[in-house]
Scaffold this active site. Structure first.
Site, PDB file in Angstrom:
ATOM      1  CB  ILE A  79      39.714  37.530  39.619  1.00  0.00           C
ATOM      2  CG1 ILE A  79      39.846  37.770  41.076  1.00  0.00           C
ATOM      3  CG2 ILE A  79      41.002  37.849  38.978  1.00  0.00           C
ATOM      4  CD1 ILE A  79      40.648  37.176  41.831  1.00  0.00           C
ATOM      5  CG  HIS A  80      38.939  40.525  34.133  1.00  0.00           C
ATOM      6  ND1 HIS A  80      39.948  40.852  33.450  1.00  0.00           N
ATOM      7  CD2 HIS A  80      38.366  41.604  34.670  1.00  0.00           C
ATOM      8  CE1 HIS A  80      40.260  42.080  33.731  1.00  0.00           C
ATOM      9  NE2 HIS A  80      39.295  42.425  34.492  1.00  0.00           N
ATOM     10  CB  ALA A  81      41.337  36.067  31.602  1.00  0.00           C
TER      11      ALA A  81
END
Length: 80
Positions: free
Chosen positions: A6-8
């Site tokens: 999960i990216h930012a």
């Protein structure tokens, strides 16, 4: 979920969504469970693309929170 996890941007959006509810929302991956209230917790979980992650919701407004989180993963995540 991206292969690297999960990216930012989606993680931040998910945390903001969860904070709208009184219920405690957690993510479980394998034997690890984290409370979904900070970016550090999400990073600590180490979820990668293809991993099975379970969402746990417990509290007074859990039905509403669970519905919103389901919508996030099925609809909103596509736009982030």
């Amino acid at each position: 979920m991206a292969a690297e996890g999960i990216h930012a941007r989606p993680a931040t959006a998910l945390i903001r969504l969860v904070k709208k509810y009184k219920s405690i929302v957690s993510l479980r991956k394998g034997e690890s469970t984290i409370q979904l209230n900070s970016m550090l917790n999400i990073l600590t979980l180490g979820a990668k693309g293809g991993d099975t992650v379970t969402v746990l919701v417990d509290g007074a407004d859990e039905a509403e929170a669970a519905a919103a989180i389901d919508n996030f993963f099925t609809e909103e995540l596509k736009t982030l």
